[in-house]
Every structure is written in structure tokens, then in C-alpha cells.
Write an enzyme that holds these catalytic residues in place. Structure first.
Site, mmCIF file in Angstrom:
data_model
loop_
_atom_site.group_PDB
_atom_site.id
_atom_site.type_symbol
_atom_site.label_atom_id
_atom_site.label_comp_id
_atom_site.label_asym_id
_atom_site.label_seq_id
_atom_site.Cartn_x
_atom_site.Cartn_y
_atom_site.Cartn_z
ATOM 1 N N PRO A 117 0.803 -1.226 0.000
ATOM 2 C CA PRO A 117 0.000 0.000 0.000
ATOM 3 C C PRO A 117 0.838 1.279 0.000
ATOM 4 O O PRO A 117 0.473 2.273 -0.624
ATOM 5 C CB PRO A 117 -0.842 -0.122 1.276
ATOM 6 C CG PRO A 117 -0.971 -1.592 1.498
ATOM 7 C CD PRO A 117 0.336 -2.171 1.045
ATOM 8 N N GLN A 134 -11.964 5.818 -31.640
ATOM 9 C CA GLN A 134 -12.292 6.998 -32.443
ATOM 10 C C GLN A 134 -12.795 6.606 -33.829
ATOM 11 O O GLN A 134 -13.749 7.199 -34.349
ATOM 12 C CB GLN A 134 -11.054 7.895 -32.558
ATOM 13 C CG GLN A 134 -11.328 9.267 -33.152
ATOM 14 C CD GLN A 134 -12.147 10.148 -32.221
ATOM 15 O OE1 GLN A 134 -12.086 9.983 -31.008
ATOM 16 N NE2 GLN A 134 -12.913 11.069 -32.783
ATOM 17 N N GLY A 184 -16.200 5.591 -33.708
ATOM 18 C CA GLY A 184 -17.112 6.678 -33.373
ATOM 19 C C GLY A 184 -17.964 6.338 -32.161
ATOM 20 O O GLY A 184 -17.500 5.710 -31.203
ATOM 21 N N GLU A 188 3.888 -3.855 -13.551
ATOM 22 C CA GLU A 188 5.303 -4.215 -13.743
ATOM 23 C C GLU A 188 6.177 -2.974 -13.891
ATOM 24 O O GLU A 188 7.142 -2.942 -14.650
ATOM 25 C CB GLU A 188 5.493 -5.171 -14.920
ATOM 26 C CG GLU A 188 5.107 -6.599 -14.577
ATOM 27 C CD GLU A 188 5.840 -7.637 -15.404
ATOM 28 O OE1 GLU A 188 7.026 -7.441 -15.718
ATOM 29 O OE2 GLU A 188 5.218 -8.647 -15.723
ATOM 30 N N GLN A 232 6.288 5.776 -16.390
ATOM 31 C CA GLN A 232 7.147 6.858 -15.899
ATOM 32 C C GLN A 232 8.395 6.269 -15.216
ATOM 33 O O GLN A 232 9.512 6.765 -15.409
ATOM 34 C CB GLN A 232 6.370 7.744 -14.915
ATOM 35 C CG GLN A 232 5.352 8.661 -15.583
ATOM 36 C CD GLN A 232 4.181 7.908 -16.196
ATOM 37 O OE1 GLN A 232 3.686 6.931 -15.617
ATOM 38 N NE2 GLN A 232 3.738 8.348 -17.367
#
Length: 384
Positions: free
Chosen positions: A129, A338, A341, A365, A369
Site C-alpha cells: 500500500p 475513435q 465513433g 510491472e 514513468q
């Protein structure tokens, strides 16, 4: 599109087997398991019956020893069909490889044959946590008491943890030492003092259970320790270097599924008197999607082949493959929605599920970043 020329005949065979299992026995159930958030029992049975769980295990322990590239080929095919089932599949080598890398001969003989046969399921538990990306700050403790260690603490985000028979768990023998205090243990289901906690309700990969683990004076025999005290962090990171290509391959599978769906829909959907595939705007989107998927696949295969060649120190390439593939899957799946639609935003079509599944590929995993931090550190020689 040409087939991948560098695959061996054996690798093509295992890929084709995985593709058949994925499309015939897993894909037809994927939407149901996602909708109901239920465990994919039939899909997991198909994987056990196919023998695919043993491809990373050496022949001496009952596996087929096909290596990391074969594992990545399988993960891509399964990812195309169902990201949740693939996460369950991927938890197996993630949890089992530490035994192969650092286990004693006795530990290998005890666990690897059963893992190879699919009799045992494995999982991996590093996160807590309060220590996700900062894994070295974990707080689950392991205190030596004669021939046992007493484990106390809680783990989080353990994929497939409630269905695992054995879990590689990382705890610290000295929190003040951070990474140098972390030690790895093989925890068996049913050990006194060990319990499975909350099951998360997730955005995607809903048929893959993600759970907390709790340890309350859990007495773990010293014979269940992997390696020496303080070697756990190295074992954890080496394992991730070997499995990140597989995780990247899952992302490639999701991206390929989204691309396939979008291309097929673009050829069928009529607007302004012609298929939308006739419009250059759609063509360019599909071309960019195809390039993203293809580049991701090649990066994954390169990193996987490094593992198979026995090259150590492949952190740079493994992190790049995982990061690029995860980002590519998210971009491709978003573009697929997209192209569909309004229909893409509904659960009538699979692309919204692909988009939800792709998101986790940028997170677990090691977030993308964190992967960029690893890549930069490797690039700059560790001085940054």
C-alpha cells in the site's frame, strides 16, 4: 504483411498453437468474463490443456524450455484474445522465475515440475500500500526465529494471488537497509498466518483477480527463502528484466486486436456513400496504428532474444520494450475507439474493452514513468 522471418520452426509452432487456443477457446468468452467480472475458468483450463504454462521451465524440471521469445509470442496471441486471461497467464512465470533464478535444487524440484504442468499456479508480490513505484521502501517484515521467519505486513496489487498455490513474496529483514534488506520467500497457499484480502474492482482486465495479501505472524520455514538474506531486490529486478518483454507482448496483442477491429470496421462502415476506409484521414490513422504495433513487436522481440541469448544487463532494452509497447497499445486502442465513433464507446463492440485493457499496460510491472527513469539512468550511466 510478411511473417516474422527470424522465428524458428519451433517458435512458429508454439505461436500458432497459442493463436488457435486464443481464438477458438479464449476470445469467444472474453466479453462475458469482462462483463461479469468472473474468473475465466474455461480459458485457464484451455491453457493448462495446451501445455503452454511450461514453456519457460527447463526440460530437467518438466518444461519445454522454449525461452523468452516463445513466451512473448504466446503472450501476444493471448493478449489479442483477452487481456485479463493473459494477465493470469503472465503471473505464472512472474511468480515462478524467482524459483528458477535463485532457488535451491530442492526448491526447483519441489515446485517447477508442478508449475510446468499447470498443477500449481504461481504469483508474485512485491508492491505494498505504501510502496508501489518505490519498491525498496516496502515494510512487510521477516524476522528470523530459529528455523523460521515470522512475516508481518500487507501486500497489494497481487495479480492472480487468490488462485495461486505458491507466491513469491518479498519482505525485509531490516527496513533501514531498504533494497539491501529485502529477501524473497516462497509462500504456499494455506500457511498459518497468511490470508488473501480485498479483491479490487478494476477498470479493465476484470477477469484477472487483483488482491491484497496479509501476513500476521506467518511462520515461514527458512527452507522457503530464495537466495540469501538481502538478495531479494536483485531477484525481483532480474525477474522483471526477464518478464517485461512478455508484458510488452501482451500490449502488442491488445494493440493488434484494436488495429484488426478498426481496419475491418473501416472497410464496412459506410458514410457519404463510401466506406470510411476510403477517406485519407482514416487511412492515415490506420497506418500510424500499424506502425506503432509493428515497432512495439520488434522492440519486444529484441529484448526477449537478449534474454534467450543469456545477455545479462538487459534492463535498458526490457524497459524500453515494455514502455513503448504499453504506450503504443493505449494510443492504438484509443484511435480504434475513435474510428468506431459512437459505436466504439458502447460495449456492443470490443474496442472499448481493448482501451480499458491497454491502460494497465502503462501501469503494472513498473509504470511507464518509472520505465523512463530506468531508461534515462541506463542511458546516462547511472549518474542522473
Amino acid at each position: 504483411m510478411n511473417d516474422i522471418f527470424y522465428l524458428t520452426e519451433e517458435q512458429r509452432m508454439i505461436r500458432d498453437l497459442a493463436r488457435k487456443v486464443a481464438r477458438d477457446r479464449i476470445a469467444p468468452h472474453a466479453a462475458h468474463y469482462d462483463e461479469t467480472e468472473s474468473y475465466p475458468t474455461e480459458s485457464m483450463r484451455a491453457l493448462v490443456e495446451s501445455g503452454l504454462f511450461g514453456i519457460w521451465v527447463p526440460e530437467a524440471y518438466g518444461g519445454t524450455a522454449m525461452g523468452c521469445l516463445a513466451l512473448s509470442l504466446v503472450a501476444e496471441e493471448l493478449g489479442w484474445a483477452c487481456a485479463g486471461t493473459t494477465t493470469n497467464f503472465g503471473a505464472h512465470p512472474l511468480g515462478g522465475l524467482p524459483i528458477l533464478l535463485a532457488g535451491t535444487e530442492e526448491q526447483k524440484k519441489k515446485y517447477l515440475p508442478r508449475l510446468a504442468a499447470g498443477e500449481f499456479m504461481a504469483a508474485y508480490s512485491l508492491s505494498e500500500p505504501g510502496s508501489g513505484s518505490d519498491a525498496a521502501s516496502l515494510r512487510t517484515t521477516a524476522v528470523r526465529k530459529g528455523d523460521y521467519y515470522l512475516l508481518n505486513g500487507s501486500k497489494q496489487w497481487c495479480s492472480h494471488g487468490d488462485h495461486a498455490d505458491v507466491i513469491t513474496v518479498f519482505a525485509t529483514v531490516d527496513p533501514g537497509k531498504r533494497a539491501r534488506g529485502i529477501t524473497a520467500f516462497v509462500i504456499e497457499k494455506g500457511m498459518a498466518g497468511f490470508s488473501v484480502g480485498k479483491k479490487e474492482k478494476k477498470m479493465g482486465i476484470r477477469c484477472s483477480p487483483t488482491v491484497a495479501l496479509h501476513f500476521t505472524d506467518c511462520a515461514v520455514p527458512a527452507t522457503q527463502r530464495l537466495g540469501e538474506e538481502g538478495e531479494g531486490f536483485k531477484i525481483a529486478m532480474r525477474t522483471l528484466d526477464m518478464t517485461r518483454p512478455m508484458t510488452g507482448a501482451m500490449a502488442v496483442g491488445i494493440g493488434q486486436a484494436a488495429l484488426d477491429a478498426a481496419a475491418a470496421y473501416a472497410k464496412e462502415r459506410q458514410q457519404f456513400g463510401q466506406p470510411i476506409a476510403a477517406f485519407q484521414g482514416i487511412q492515415f490513422m490506420l497506418a500510424d496504428m500499424a506502425m506503432q504495433v509493428h515497432a512495439a513487436r520488434l522492440m519486444v522481440h529484441h529484448a526477449a532474444r537478449q534474454v534467450d541469448a543469456g545477455i545479462k544487463g538487459n534492463t535498458f532494452e526490457a524497459s524500453m520494450a515494455k514502455c513503448w509497447a504499453g504506450d503504443a497499445a493505449m494510443k492504438v486502442a484509443t484511435d480504434a475507439v475513435q474510428i468506431f465513433g459512437g459505436y466504439g464507446y458502447t460495449r456492443e463492440f470490443p474496442v472499448e474493452r481493448y482501451m480499458r485493457g491497454a491502460k494497465i499496460m502503462q501501469i503494472y510491472e513498473g509504470t511507464n514513468q518509472i520505465q523512463r527513469m530506468i531508461i534515462a539512468k541506463e542511458l546516462l550511466g547511472g549518474g542522473a
